[in-house]
Design a protein around this motif. Structure first.
Motif, PDB file in Angstrom:
ATOM      1  N   ASN A  79      -4.060  17.672  13.941  1.00  0.00           N
ATOM      2  CA  ASN A  79      -4.298  16.261  14.237  1.00  0.00           C
ATOM      3  C   ASN A  79      -3.901  15.409  13.034  1.00  0.00           C
ATOM      4  OD1 ASN A  79      -5.673  16.717  16.831  1.00  0.00           O
ATOM      5  ND2 ASN A  79      -7.239  17.658  15.555  1.00  0.00           N
ATOM      6  N   GLU A  80      -3.105  14.369  13.285  1.00  0.00           N
ATOM      7  CA  GLU A  80      -2.657  13.515  12.195  1.00  0.00           C
ATOM      8  C   GLU A  80      -3.776  12.588  11.747  1.00  0.00           C
ATOM      9  OE1 GLU A  80      -0.961  13.450  15.210  1.00  0.00           O
ATOM     10  OE2 GLU A  80       0.866  14.534  14.748  1.00  0.00           O
ATOM     11  N   PHE A  81      -3.787  12.320  10.453  1.00  0.00           N
ATOM     12  CA  PHE A  81      -4.658  11.308   9.870  1.00  0.00           C
ATOM     13  C   PHE A  81      -3.984  10.798   8.621  1.00  0.00           C
ATOM     14  CE2 PHE A  81      -5.992  15.157   7.711  1.00  0.00           C
ATOM     15  CZ  PHE A  81      -6.346  14.759   6.421  1.00  0.00           C
ATOM     16  N   CYS A  82      -4.489   9.709   8.072  1.00  0.00           N
ATOM     17  CA  CYS A  82      -3.907   9.146   6.851  1.00  0.00           C
ATOM     18  C   CYS A  82      -4.920   9.183   5.720  1.00  0.00           C
ATOM     19  CB  CYS A  82      -3.470   7.707   7.084  1.00  0.00           C
ATOM     20  SG  CYS A  82      -2.069   7.571   8.219  1.00  0.00           S
ATOM     21  N   ALA A  83      -4.424   9.490   4.548  1.00  0.00           N
ATOM     22  CA  ALA A  83      -5.198   9.386   3.312  1.00  0.00           C
ATOM     23  C   ALA A  83      -4.615   8.209   2.565  1.00  0.00           C
ATOM     24  CB  ALA A  83      -5.106  10.669   2.505  1.00  0.00           C
ATOM     25  N   ALA A  84      -5.441   7.205   2.320  1.00  0.00           N
ATOM     26  CA  ALA A  84      -4.955   5.959   1.719  1.00  0.00           C
ATOM     27  C   ALA A  84      -5.727   5.609   0.465  1.00  0.00           C
ATOM     28  CB  ALA A  84      -5.073   4.821   2.730  1.00  0.00           C
ATOM     29  N   GLY A 121       0.793  -1.223   0.000  1.00  0.00           N
ATOM     30  CA  GLY A 121       0.000   0.000   0.000  1.00  0.00           C
ATOM     31  C   GLY A 121       0.824   1.273   0.000  1.00  0.00           C
ATOM     32  N   ARG A 122       0.149   2.330  -0.354  1.00  0.00           N
ATOM     33  CA  ARG A 122       0.724   3.675  -0.386  1.00  0.00           C
ATOM     34  C   ARG A 122      -0.279   4.624   0.246  1.00  0.00           C
ATOM     35  NH1 ARG A 122      -0.300   7.118  -4.985  1.00  0.00           N
ATOM     36  NH2 ARG A 122       0.739   9.081  -4.610  1.00  0.00           N
ATOM     37  N   TRP A 123       0.193   5.546   1.097  1.00  0.00           N
ATOM     38  CA  TRP A 123      -0.693   6.511   1.732  1.00  0.00           C
ATOM     39  C   TRP A 123       0.080   7.754   2.112  1.00  0.00           C
ATOM     40  CZ3 TRP A 123       0.781   1.887   3.968  1.00  0.00           C
ATOM     41  CH2 TRP A 123       1.519   1.960   5.147  1.00  0.00           C
ATOM     42  N   TRP A 124      -0.661   8.785   2.463  1.00  0.00           N
ATOM     43  CA  TRP A 124      -0.097  10.042   2.946  1.00  0.00           C
ATOM     44  C   TRP A 124      -0.472  10.226   4.405  1.00  0.00           C
ATOM     45  CZ3 TRP A 124       3.151  13.708   1.189  1.00  0.00           C
ATOM     46  CH2 TRP A 124       3.506  13.652  -0.158  1.00  0.00           C
ATOM     47  N   VAL A 125       0.496  10.570   5.238  1.00  0.00           N
ATOM     48  CA  VAL A 125       0.217  11.060   6.581  1.00  0.00           C
ATOM     49  C   VAL A 125      -0.053  12.552   6.404  1.00  0.00           C
ATOM     50  CG1 VAL A 125       1.132  11.439   8.899  1.00  0.00           C
ATOM     51  CG2 VAL A 125       1.702   9.325   7.651  1.00  0.00           C
ATOM     52  N   MET A 126      -1.174  13.005   6.974  1.00  0.00           N
ATOM     53  CA  MET A 126      -1.585  14.407   6.816  1.00  0.00           C
ATOM     54  C   MET A 126      -1.966  14.974   8.173  1.00  0.00           C
ATOM     55  SD  MET A 126      -3.762  14.183   3.252  1.00  0.00           S
ATOM     56  CE  MET A 126      -3.490  15.935   2.858  1.00  0.00           C
ATOM     57  N   ARG A 127      -2.200  16.282   8.203  1.00  0.00           N
ATOM     58  CA  ARG A 127      -2.693  16.958   9.414  1.00  0.00           C
ATOM     59  C   ARG A 127      -3.933  17.750   9.050  1.00  0.00           C
ATOM     60  NH1 ARG A 127       3.019  18.186  10.743  1.00  0.00           N
ATOM     61  NH2 ARG A 127       3.547  16.735  12.401  1.00  0.00           N
ATOM     62  N   ASP A 128      -4.929  17.708   9.950  1.00  0.00           N
ATOM     63  CA  ASP A 128      -6.116  18.537   9.755  1.00  0.00           C
ATOM     64  C   ASP A 128      -5.770  19.980  10.125  1.00  0.00           C
ATOM     65  OD1 ASP A 128      -6.462  18.920  12.567  1.00  0.00           O
ATOM     66  OD2 ASP A 128      -8.096  17.488  12.698  1.00  0.00           O
ATOM     67  N   PRO A 129      -6.683  20.930  10.000  1.00  0.00           N
ATOM     68  CA  PRO A 129      -6.337  22.334  10.278  1.00  0.00           C
ATOM     69  C   PRO A 129      -5.861  22.620  11.706  1.00  0.00           C
ATOM     70  CG  PRO A 129      -8.312  22.242   8.943  1.00  0.00           C
ATOM     71  CD  PRO A 129      -7.995  20.827   9.359  1.00  0.00           C
ATOM     72  N   GLU A 130      -6.117  21.724  12.659  1.00  0.00           N
ATOM     73  CA  GLU A 130      -5.646  21.922  14.029  1.00  0.00           C
ATOM     74  C   GLU A 130      -4.410  21.072  14.339  1.00  0.00           C
ATOM     75  OE1 GLU A 130      -8.410  22.054  17.226  1.00  0.00           O
ATOM     76  OE2 GLU A 130      -9.614  23.594  16.236  1.00  0.00           O
TER      77      GLU A 130
END
Length: 150
Positions: free
Chosen positions: A145-150, A134-143
């Motif tokens: 908080n980390e999340f992943c887009a997969a 798999g491939r994904w991006w670790v991202m941050r919301d406007p505050e």
């Protein structure tokens, strides 16, 4: 019997963060204005407990989103299914999340998803490529908080 639950996320601006996540997940922002009006009229809460966001009366420091296909209470606006609640807290984010959301794209749609999330206010942190796993991006919301887009 399975228990009901919701994910609660600490924030500094609950309504704004709820708007971001509602757009990111294509959820609906809950509308508690009918309940707020009833509680104000009955004297159970005062005006200090209320704010207006997007022309709706809502509880100060709280906002929630729900999946558009799930049932909800028409008076309170509270979802009875997949739901995120944002609550304002006085302290800022101080470390890495121990729990995070993964947002999944359609097959082959990761780049479009990441671009859309950036357009909503998210930021890219780093890309992870595990080849066939798999491939994904670790991202941050406007505050932040980390999340992943997969």
């Amino acid at each position: 019997m399975a228990l009901s639950w919701k994910l609660v996320i600490d924030s500094t601006n609950a309504p704004a963060l709820a708007d971001f996540w509602a757009a990111a997940l294509e959820y609906e922002v809950e509308d508690p204005s009918a309940l707020v009006g009833q509680l104000l009229a009955a004297g159970h809460i005062g005006e200090e407990a209320v704010t207006v966001h997007r022309d709706r009366k809502t509880f100060r420091g709280f906002a929630a989103i729900r999946h558009p296909d799930d049932p909800f209470d028409p008076i309170s606006g509270v979802g009875r299914g997949r739901r995120l609640l944002f609550q304002d807290v006085p302290e800022g984010k101080s470390g890495k999340n121990r729990l995070h959301i993964d947002v999944h794209s359609e097959p082959g749609g990761l780049d479009e998803l990441v671009d859309r999330l950036e357009g909503l206010g998210a930021t890219r942190v780093h890309e992870v490529d595990k080849g066939p796993a798999g491939r994904w991006w670790v991202m941050r919301d406007p505050e932040g908080n980390e999340f992943c887009a997969a």
